[in-house]
Design an enzyme around this catalytic site. Structure first.
Site, PDB file in Angstrom:
ATOM      1  N   GLU A   1     -78.872  36.515  42.957  1.00 21.59           N
ATOM      2  CA  GLU A   1     -79.489  36.088  41.649  1.00 21.59           C
ATOM      3  C   GLU A   1     -78.431  35.597  40.648  1.00 21.59           C
ATOM      4  O   GLU A   1     -78.562  34.706  39.914  1.00 21.59           O
ATOM      5  CB  GLU A   1     -80.486  37.309  41.152  1.00 21.59           C
ATOM      6  CG  GLU A   1     -81.832  37.146  41.712  1.00 21.59           C
ATOM      7  CD  GLU A   1     -82.587  35.847  41.855  1.00 21.59           C
ATOM      8  OE1 GLU A   1     -82.855  35.247  40.610  1.00 21.59           O
ATOM      9  OE2 GLU A   1     -83.069  35.226  42.838  1.00 21.59           O
TER      10      GLU A   1
ATOM     11  N   CYS B   1     -90.634  20.430  44.380  1.00 20.24           N
ATOM     12  CA  CYS B   1     -90.746  20.002  42.961  1.00 20.24           C
ATOM     13  C   CYS B   1     -89.201  19.967  42.377  1.00 20.24           C
ATOM     14  O   CYS B   1     -89.004  20.595  41.441  1.00 20.24           O
ATOM     15  CB  CYS B   1     -91.473  21.140  42.414  1.00 20.24           C
ATOM     16  SG  CYS B   1     -92.212  20.546  40.724  1.00 20.24           S
TER      17      CYS B   1
ATOM     18  N   CYS C   1     -94.255  14.947  46.023  1.00 21.80           N
ATOM     19  CA  CYS C   1     -95.554  15.389  45.761  1.00 21.80           C
ATOM     20  C   CYS C   1     -96.591  15.331  47.130  1.00 21.80           C
ATOM     21  O   CYS C   1     -97.427  16.189  47.121  1.00 21.80           O
ATOM     22  CB  CYS C   1     -96.174  14.406  44.519  1.00 21.80           C
ATOM     23  SG  CYS C   1     -95.056  14.545  43.046  1.00 21.80           S
TER      24      CYS C   1
ATOM     25  N   CYS D   1     -96.787  18.726  48.809  1.00 25.08           N
ATOM     26  CA  CYS D   1     -97.108  19.570  47.755  1.00 25.08           C
ATOM     27  C   CYS D   1     -98.426  20.388  47.992  1.00 25.08           C
ATOM     28  O   CYS D   1     -99.439  19.651  47.849  1.00 25.08           O
ATOM     29  CB  CYS D   1     -96.715  19.297  46.348  1.00 25.08           C
ATOM     30  SG  CYS D   1     -96.876  20.545  45.084  1.00 25.08           S
TER      31      CYS D   1
END
Length: 425
Positions: free
Chosen positions: A60, A217, A224, A227
């Protein structure tokens, strides 16, 4: 900013979607992730019953403002050299810096090393990693989204993330018009993220949200048609996908100019300075730098650059202009660089261009978070007596130095990418 609590979440009437859409968001996303998500990244823990918070924390931190493809070799090298948080905590900073060199945003590395020491102490006292969100947020360099990711993916507990990828997905899906740099918008995004995150499967959900932002995205040309959220994505319905997230336009970055001094001996060994812990490239090794003042030309039509001391010209009143601006001088020069600057003047030494082009100056552009830095390599060769004198002056001021060839410096020191660029000239 801390993550919202249940009592701070707006009612569903404040969201731009129906309860049905809100409730179906996670199932749709998780179904997509099961079939199309990434499941082979070395730090992923969603397929194990015994998650390791160390690898999630490490990844992270590395992934902040950095792409997965860039992080992968660095992560592998870190895990080989520091397989546990105790190994990282016990390592010397120079070794950590060497492993991080080239990854950028070096404050992350300093916080990582400091955080490892904090975690090692906690484990010594309690026998385990922190088990609460507040416990992780107390670790150096860990913010609310990173803490949420560690809770969700590293401990398989409830945790919410709201990093850049998540904000992009949510602002598009809910057509959130507010500037994401503003606290009110941030609060809304956190509230929506918490409303959508399933309590019993927040780890897989967090990974799925990251994958959605990274693979579908995306900032430009979002996919799209692939998605799972397109049927009720408000930005898609409006044909305005790339209008989100809304973010105030950044001011143009200012530029700074420096000479990068290649001070070497007759055998090709170069002087390297360890940068102060605070400031740019903190704790890494760098060539000495000289600030160049950029001034407006006549009628402000064109900027000119005044040459500093130790340039091809002999010392002159023009060169002294750098020293006369004490505030600028003290801000731009470290103690070591001031010593070198004065020493070169005293010994009337001049530096020469190392450009391989026909131009006298060949600045290397290196863009940092807040400014563009133009670095011009210049060289000077010292004899043994001069090397001893300069080294003595620096060591008397407790400055950490090395005399190493370019190859040895690359192999053994933590060098910023800008320094590597200079060595490649």
């Amino acid at each position: 900013m801390t993550q919202p609590t249940a009592n701070s979440i707006p009612s569903e009437t404040n969201f731009n979607h129906s309860t049905t859409s809100l409730n179906s968001f996670a199932p749709r996303l998780l179904d997509w992730f099961a079939e199309n998500g990434r499941h082979d990244l070395p730090w992923q823990q969603h397929q194990t019953d015994t998650p390791n918070p160390y690898v999630v924390w490490l990844s992270e931190v590395m992934l902040q403002q950095t792409q997965v493809t860039t992080v992968l070799p660095y992560f592998a090298r870190f895990m080989e050299s520091f397989p546990s948080v105790q190994d990282l905590a016990a390592a010397e900073w120079d070794l950590v810096a060497e492993h991080w060199a080239g990854l950028g945003y070096y404050a992350r590395a300093r916080n990582l090393h400091k955080g490892a020491k904090q975690l090692a102490e906690i484990i010594d006292e309690t026998g385990d990693f922190p088990q609460t969100l507040a416990g992780w947020e107390a670790i150096s360099g860990v913010g609310p989204s990173t803490a949420g990711a560690i809770m969700a993916m590293g401990l398989h507990k409830y945790g919410v993330i709201c990093d850049g990828n998540v904000k992009r997905v949510l602002t598009r899906w809910a057509a959130i018009e507010g500037d994401i740099t503003k606290s009110a918008t941030t609060k809304t995004l956190w509230a929506l993220a918490e409303r959508l995150t399933p309590v019993d499967d927040s780890g897989r959900f967090a990974q799925a949200m990251m994958d959605m932002g990274a693979t579908l995205c995306t900032r430009s040309k979002p996919a799209c048609l692939l998605c799972p959220l397109q049927e009720d994505c408000l930005a898609h319905a409006q044909g305005r996908e790339t209008d989100y997230p809304v973010k105030a336009k950044k001011q143009p970055k200012p530029s700074k100019f420096s000479n990068a001094l290649i001070i070497k001996d007759t055998d090709g060994k170069i002087l390297w300075l360890q940068r102060p812990d605070n400031g740019i490239w903190g704790g890494l090794w760098s060539l000495p730098l000289q600030f160049i003042e950029k001034v407006d030309g006549k009628a402000n039509t064109k900027a000119t650059v005044k040459k500093t001391l130790a340039s091809d010209d002999k010392p002159s009143n023009t060169a002294n202009d750098v020293r006369s601006h004490e505030k600028v001088y003290e801000t731009e020069f470290t103690t070591a660089e001031q010593i070198i600057h004065e020493w070169l003047i005293k010994n009337e030494l001049v530096t020469e261009s190392v450009s391989k082009s026909l131009l006298d100056d060949a600045p290397i552009k290196h863009s940092l978070t807040h400014f563009h830095w133009y670095l011009t390599p210049r060289s000077v060769t010292l004899d043994n007596k001069q090397i001893t004198a300069l080294s003595t002056a620096l060591q008397a001021a407790e400055i950490n130095i090395h005399w190493l060839t370019a190859d040895d410096a690359r192999a053994t020191l933590g060098l910023p990418r800008a320094m590597v660029k200079i060595l490649e000239q």
